[in-house]
Enzyme design. Structure first.
Site, PDB file in Angstrom:
ATOM      1  N   CYS A 198      55.878  27.098  29.586  1.00 14.38           N
ATOM      2  CA  CYS A 198      56.417  28.435  29.330  1.00 14.38           C
ATOM      3  C   CYS A 198      55.617  29.508  30.054  1.00 14.38           C
ATOM      4  O   CYS A 198      56.180  30.353  30.746  1.00 14.38           O
ATOM      5  CB  CYS A 198      56.438  28.700  27.819  1.00 14.38           C
ATOM      6  SG  CYS A 198      57.064  30.321  27.415  1.00 14.38           S
ATOM      7  N   CYS A 213      59.348  30.097  31.099  1.00  8.00           N
ATOM      8  CA  CYS A 213      59.903  31.355  30.580  1.00  8.00           C
ATOM      9  C   CYS A 213      59.280  32.618  31.179  1.00  8.00           C
ATOM     10  O   CYS A 213      59.998  33.529  31.584  1.00  8.00           O
ATOM     11  CB  CYS A 213      59.712  31.460  29.061  1.00  8.00           C
ATOM     12  SG  CYS A 213      59.502  29.937  28.177  1.00  8.00           S
ATOM     13  N   LYS A 250      59.605  33.124  35.072  1.00  5.13           N
ATOM     14  CA  LYS A 250      61.050  33.232  35.320  1.00  5.13           C
ATOM     15  C   LYS A 250      61.570  34.603  34.895  1.00  5.13           C
ATOM     16  O   LYS A 250      62.262  35.272  35.636  1.00  5.13           O
ATOM     17  CB  LYS A 250      61.770  32.139  34.544  1.00  5.13           C
ATOM     18  CG  LYS A 250      63.267  32.278  34.581  1.00  5.13           C
ATOM     19  CD  LYS A 250      63.917  31.570  33.423  1.00  5.13           C
ATOM     20  CE  LYS A 250      63.817  32.346  32.130  1.00  5.13           C
ATOM     21  NZ  LYS A 250      64.399  31.619  30.986  1.00  5.13           N
ATOM     22  N   TYR A 268      71.011  26.069  32.069  1.00  5.05           N
ATOM     23  CA  TYR A 268      70.512  27.452  32.072  1.00  5.05           C
ATOM     24  C   TYR A 268      69.538  27.703  33.214  1.00  5.05           C
ATOM     25  O   TYR A 268      69.564  28.770  33.831  1.00  5.05           O
ATOM     26  CB  TYR A 268      69.932  27.838  30.700  1.00  5.05           C
ATOM     27  CG  TYR A 268      68.526  27.360  30.392  1.00  5.05           C
ATOM     28  CD1 TYR A 268      67.426  28.168  30.638  1.00  5.05           C
ATOM     29  CD2 TYR A 268      68.295  26.101  29.853  1.00  5.05           C
ATOM     30  CE1 TYR A 268      66.140  27.732  30.343  1.00  5.05           C
ATOM     31  CE2 TYR A 268      67.027  25.667  29.550  1.00  5.05           C
ATOM     32  CZ  TYR A 268      65.939  26.477  29.804  1.00  5.05           C
ATOM     33  OH  TYR A 268      64.669  26.054  29.515  1.00  5.05           O
ATOM     34  N   GLU A 313      70.164  30.595  35.915  1.00  5.05           N
ATOM     35  CA  GLU A 313      69.192  31.692  36.008  1.00  5.05           C
ATOM     36  C   GLU A 313      68.652  31.817  37.432  1.00  5.05           C
ATOM     37  O   GLU A 313      68.569  32.930  37.987  1.00  5.05           O
ATOM     38  CB  GLU A 313      68.048  31.445  35.019  1.00  5.05           C
ATOM     39  CG  GLU A 313      68.507  31.602  33.579  1.00  5.05           C
ATOM     40  CD  GLU A 313      67.434  31.295  32.535  1.00  5.05           C
ATOM     41  OE1 GLU A 313      67.611  31.719  31.389  1.00  5.05           O
ATOM     42  OE2 GLU A 313      66.428  30.632  32.859  1.00  5.05           O
ATOM     43  N   ARG A 334      76.971  23.715  29.469  1.00  2.00           N
ATOM     44  CA  ARG A 334      77.514  22.914  28.367  1.00  2.00           C
ATOM     45  C   ARG A 334      76.805  23.304  27.062  1.00  2.00           C
ATOM     46  O   ARG A 334      75.595  23.518  27.056  1.00  2.00           O
ATOM     47  CB  ARG A 334      77.253  21.435  28.679  1.00  2.00           C
ATOM     48  CG  ARG A 334      77.909  20.470  27.741  1.00  2.00           C
ATOM     49  CD  ARG A 334      77.530  19.061  28.137  1.00  2.00           C
ATOM     50  NE  ARG A 334      78.019  18.729  29.474  1.00  2.00           N
ATOM     51  CZ  ARG A 334      79.284  18.411  29.740  1.00  2.00           C
ATOM     52  NH1 ARG A 334      80.183  18.370  28.788  1.00  2.00           N
ATOM     53  NH2 ARG A 334      79.659  18.118  30.977  1.00  2.00           N
ATOM     54  N   HIS A 368      75.891  54.913  17.791  1.00  2.00           N
ATOM     55  CA  HIS A 368      76.678  55.312  18.943  1.00  2.00           C
ATOM     56  C   HIS A 368      75.888  56.232  19.857  1.00  2.00           C
ATOM     57  O   HIS A 368      75.143  57.069  19.364  1.00  2.00           O
ATOM     58  CB  HIS A 368      77.933  56.039  18.430  1.00  2.00           C
ATOM     59  CG  HIS A 368      78.880  56.413  19.491  1.00  2.00           C
ATOM     60  ND1 HIS A 368      79.668  55.492  20.145  1.00  2.00           N
ATOM     61  CD2 HIS A 368      79.162  57.624  20.048  1.00  2.00           C
ATOM     62  CE1 HIS A 368      80.409  56.119  21.053  1.00  2.00           C
ATOM     63  NE2 HIS A 368      80.119  57.408  21.011  1.00  2.00           N
ATOM     64  N   GLU A 427      76.878  48.464  19.256  1.00  2.00           N
ATOM     65  CA  GLU A 427      77.794  48.928  18.197  1.00  2.00           C
ATOM     66  C   GLU A 427      79.080  48.104  18.183  1.00  2.00           C
ATOM     67  O   GLU A 427      79.775  48.032  17.165  1.00  2.00           O
ATOM     68  CB  GLU A 427      78.106  50.423  18.334  1.00  2.00           C
ATOM     69  CG  GLU A 427      78.964  50.793  19.527  1.00  2.00           C
ATOM     70  CD  GLU A 427      79.243  52.297  19.598  1.00  2.00           C
ATOM     71  OE1 GLU A 427      79.669  52.872  18.581  1.00  2.00           O
ATOM     72  OE2 GLU A 427      79.026  52.896  20.667  1.00  2.00           O
TER      73      GLU A 427
HETATM   74  C1  LIG Z   1      62.046  27.205  34.490  1.00  2.00           C
HETATM   75  C2  LIG Z   1      61.982  27.139  32.981  1.00  2.00           C
HETATM   76  C3  LIG Z   1      62.390  28.221  32.238  1.00  2.00           C
HETATM   77  C4  LIG Z   1      62.331  28.182  30.858  1.00  2.00           C
HETATM   78  N1  LIG Z   1      62.757  29.278  30.165  1.00  2.00           N
HETATM   79  C5  LIG Z   1      62.708  29.275  28.817  1.00  2.00           C
HETATM   80  C6  LIG Z   1      63.119  30.424  28.082  1.00  2.00           C
HETATM   81  O1  LIG Z   1      63.547  31.429  28.649  1.00  2.00           O
HETATM   82  N2  LIG Z   1      63.009  30.381  26.739  1.00  2.00           N
HETATM   83  C7  LIG Z   1      62.549  29.279  26.076  1.00  2.00           C
HETATM   84  O2  LIG Z   1      62.462  29.299  24.841  1.00  2.00           O
HETATM   85  N3  LIG Z   1      62.172  28.172  26.750  1.00  2.00           N
HETATM   86  C8  LIG Z   1      62.240  28.149  28.111  1.00  2.00           C
HETATM   87  N4  LIG Z   1      61.836  27.034  28.797  1.00  2.00           N
HETATM   88  C9  LIG Z   1      61.430  25.823  28.037  1.00  2.00           C
HETATM   89  C10 LIG Z   1      59.994  25.949  27.531  1.00  2.00           C
HETATM   90  O3  LIG Z   1      59.137  26.207  28.603  1.00  2.00           O
HETATM   91  C11 LIG Z   1      59.609  24.662  26.828  1.00  2.00           C
HETATM   92  O4  LIG Z   1      60.558  24.381  25.811  1.00  2.00           O
HETATM   93  C12 LIG Z   1      58.235  24.759  26.169  1.00  2.00           C
HETATM   94  O5  LIG Z   1      57.252  25.070  27.112  1.00  2.00           O
HETATM   95  C13 LIG Z   1      57.898  23.446  25.467  1.00  2.00           C
HETATM   96  O6  LIG Z   1      56.611  23.486  24.934  1.00  2.00           O
HETATM   97  P1  LIG Z   1      55.778  22.147  24.734  1.00  2.00           P
HETATM   98  O7  LIG Z   1      54.556  22.535  23.997  1.00  2.00           O
HETATM   99  O8  LIG Z   1      56.627  21.093  24.166  1.00  2.00           O
HETATM  100  O9  LIG Z   1      55.405  21.649  26.200  1.00  2.00           O
HETATM  101  P2  LIG Z   1      54.773  22.406  27.438  1.00  2.00           P
HETATM  102  O10 LIG Z   1      54.731  23.860  27.267  1.00  2.00           O
HETATM  103  O11 LIG Z   1      55.483  21.853  28.616  1.00  2.00           O
HETATM  104  O12 LIG Z   1      53.275  21.892  27.447  1.00  2.00           O
HETATM  105  C14 LIG Z   1      52.939  20.577  27.700  1.00  2.00           C
HETATM  106  C15 LIG Z   1      51.573  20.564  28.361  1.00  2.00           C
HETATM  107  O13 LIG Z   1      51.051  19.225  28.329  1.00  2.00           O
HETATM  108  C16 LIG Z   1      50.322  18.996  29.524  1.00  2.00           C
HETATM  109  N5  LIG Z   1      50.239  17.533  29.669  1.00  2.00           N
HETATM  110  C17 LIG Z   1      51.255  16.662  29.855  1.00  2.00           C
HETATM  111  N6  LIG Z   1      50.791  15.387  29.833  1.00  2.00           N
HETATM  112  C18 LIG Z   1      49.447  15.474  29.612  1.00  2.00           C
HETATM  113  C19 LIG Z   1      48.403  14.507  29.457  1.00  2.00           C
HETATM  114  N7  LIG Z   1      48.656  13.199  29.487  1.00  2.00           N
HETATM  115  N8  LIG Z   1      47.143  14.950  29.266  1.00  2.00           N
HETATM  116  C20 LIG Z   1      46.868  16.288  29.215  1.00  2.00           C
HETATM  117  N9  LIG Z   1      47.811  17.230  29.338  1.00  2.00           N
HETATM  118  C21 LIG Z   1      49.086  16.837  29.523  1.00  2.00           C
HETATM  119  C22 LIG Z   1      51.165  19.692  30.583  1.00  2.00           C
HETATM  120  O14 LIG Z   1      50.381  19.988  31.709  1.00  2.00           O
HETATM  121  C23 LIG Z   1      51.602  20.948  29.838  1.00  2.00           C
HETATM  122  O15 LIG Z   1      50.706  22.018  30.038  1.00  2.00           O
HETATM  123  C24 LIG Z   1      61.849  27.034  30.196  1.00  2.00           C
HETATM  124  C25 LIG Z   1      61.425  25.924  30.934  1.00  2.00           C
HETATM  125  C26 LIG Z   1      61.494  25.973  32.308  1.00  2.00           C
HETATM  126  C27 LIG Z   1      61.051  24.779  33.109  1.00  2.00           C
END
Ligand SMILES: Cc1cc2nc3c(=O)[nH]c(=O)nc-3n(C[C@H](O)[C@H](O)[C@H](O)COP(=O)(O)OP(=O)(O)OC[C@H]3O[C@@H](n4cnc5c(N)ncnc54)[C@H](O)[C@@H]3O)c2cc1C
Length: 449
Positions: free
Chosen positions: A44, A49, A52, A179, A183, A206, A438, A443
């Site tokens: 994120c 997020c 982006k 999305y 976007e 979808r 308004h 509204e």
């Molecule tokens: C382009 C894009 C736009 C998005 N826009 C939105 C939005 O507008 N609104 C929204 O709500 N969501 C959005 N999302 C989705 C959102 O980013 C994710 O749902 C969210 O980050 C999930 O959080 P998480 O904690 O599950 O994983 P993440 O935030 O992905 O964190 C996982 C972390 O684990 C680390 N990792 C993985 N494997 C290992 C390992 N073995 N050892 C150590 N570290 C590891 C990774 O490096 C990463 O930093 C977007 C995603 C993308 C790709």
């Protein structure tokens, strides 16, 4: 607990979910470590997020500057500098990354900047070969872009690389219609690229309400974004002049300068060693969990995108908070997945909460739908022929709102507040009883017919 283990809790992944769970568990007094193989903040903050949305703000100026002339501003012809924007975006990401890091350390969480893999129910191995033990392990490794294994796929990029392009390509082909595809189609289009979106079916977005996504398709086409439907991606070939030739079924090949795959996100479980703890992932690679986030191994939990339930930041955060409250704070909590609002930051944006008209009809039979299809005042003066559409889907007997769907300027900002009413189970009558503010676009929500 920490007498027999190195840590009470070891979290893999410092993204949205992992950061929240580590910080809160540590604040409750647990001895916590979090391993992060890339950058604290996760998808994120670093490549999702946040960057982006900043690009979307940047992109919107293209239309705002054009519209400003109709509002009397003498806007000279303006240049756009991608490097200035991305440098500033990266600076902001660094700031947030720093803030997340200090929040963790201030709460006593040990940050390990390394990859971690599971080696058993209570043990892990770090990238440098060190072995650590923990009473509980939380897998919060997120998801990663899924790229079709077609010939030349390595010539394409994903959203991860899109932020790091040297320049805006003149032409870009985006594979996918979710999305992220829509976007980035808006972002690249506003920055002057010719965008073609190719999709296996003829349905974009979808899961969103049909009329709302049709409206986005119509506006996107009117703006000049091209769509190729029923097109199965076949491959990419590099041509002598450096351009790329994209082939697909059902259509002629397209010559382009950049190909971006926005074809879904796979849970990050490859090589994670989960089998050593008796955990089997599903066909998508997701970790199956119960409603407390517990996996098939009692000491291992999983939250966020890696469980492939709802891949959104606020959901991962909520799951991380519930995990820590339940296991370390003595406050058993379950996440409620009903009525999660979501948005598509397209141009114009979409926002939605609850059931679409189709879903509601399938579930309840007859439903009552109220709509407002209008041209926002600002668009009228600007001569911008883009209509907004708000839809409210209600239970035909009780009037309870089952879903709210919007496309139009600032729709996500407006919907967040209205989502409270939907979550609270309010009826259309409650909206009718509220006097309009308004003149606003919002509204229309209390004037729906
Ligand atoms: C382009 C894009 C736009 C998005 N826009 C939105 C939005 O507008 N609104 C929204 O709500 N969501 C959005 N999302 C989705 C959102 O980013 C994710 O749902 C969210 O980050 C999930 O959080 P998480 O904690 O599950 O994983 P993440 O935030 O992905 O964190 C996982 C972390 O684990 C680390 N990792 C993985 N494997 C290992 C390992 N073995 N050892 C150590 N570290 C590891 C990774 O490096 C990463 O930093 C977007 C995603 C993308 C790709």
């Amino acid at each position: 607990m920490s007498d027999s283990y190195d840590y009470d809790l070891f979290v893999i992944g410092a993204g949205s979910g992992g950061t929240r769970a580590s910080r809160v568990a540590a604040a409750y007094g647990a001895k916590v470590a979090v391993a992060e193989e890339y950058r604290v903040g996760g998808t994120c903050v670093i490549r999702g997020c946040v960057p982006k949305k900043l690009l979307i703000y940047g992109a919107h100026f293209a239309e705002d500057l054009a519209d400003a002339r109709r509002f009397g501003w003498n806007v000279p012809s303006c240049d756009f500098d991608w490097k200035v924007l991305t440098d500033n975006v990266f600076e902001e990401i660094d700031r947030i990354n720093g803030a997340y890091t200090s929040t963790l350390t201030n709460n006593g969480v040990t940050i390990i900047n390394d990859r971690a893999v599971v080696t058993g129910p209570n043990s892990l191995r770090l990238g440098d070969g060190r072995e650590v033990t923990a009473a509980r392990i939380l897998v919060a490794t997120g998801a990663t872009p899924s790229v079709p294994k077609c010939p030349g796929h390595e010539l394409g990029i994903t959203s991860n690389e899109a932020f790091h392009l040297e320049a805006i390509p003149k032409r870009i082909v985006i594979a996918g219609a979710g999305y992220i595809a829509n976007e980035f189609a808006g972002i690249f289009h506003q920055f002057g690229a010719h965008v073609t979106l190719i999709n296996r079916t003829d349905v974009i977005l979808r899961g969103y309400d049909e009329q709302i996504r049709d409206r986005l398709l119509q506006i996107s086409m009117m703006k000049g974004i091209d769509f190729r439907f029923h097109a199965d991606f076949r491959g990419i070939e590099k041509q002598a002049d450096g351009s790329l030739l994209v082939s697909m079924t059902g259509h002629d090949p397209i010559e382009t300068d950049c190909v971006m795959f926005a074809t879904g996100r796979d849970p990050n479980t490859e090589g994670l060693g989960l089998e050593s703890a008796g955990i089997t992932v599903d066909a998508k690679g997701a970790i199956p969990v119960d409603d407390s986030g517990q996996t098939a191994c009692a000491s291992i939990y999983a939250i966020g995108d890696v469980t492939n339930r709802v891949q959104l930041t606020p959901v991962a955060i909520r799951e991380g908070q519930a995990f820590a409250d339940t296991l370390y704070g003595g406050k058993p909590t379950r996440v409620d997945y009903d009525n999660i609002p979501s948005a598509v930051f397209s141009h114009p944006p979409i926002a939605s909460v609850g059931l679409t008209e189709g879903q509601a009809k399938n579930k309840f039979g007859a439903v009552k739908v109220y709509a407002s299809d209008f041209r926002p005042m600002k668009n009228v003066l600007a001569g911008r022929n883009e209509r907004a559409l708000y839809k409210m889907v209600c239970d035909s007997v009780t009037g309870r709102i089952l879903g709210l769907h919007m496309i139009g300027p600032d729709a996500p900002e407006i919907l967040q507040a209205a989502a409270v009413a939907v979550k609270a189970g309010l009826t259309k009558q409650a909206f009718d009883d509220t006097i309009a503010l308004h003149p606003t676009m919002a509204e229309e929500l209390v004037l729906l017919r």
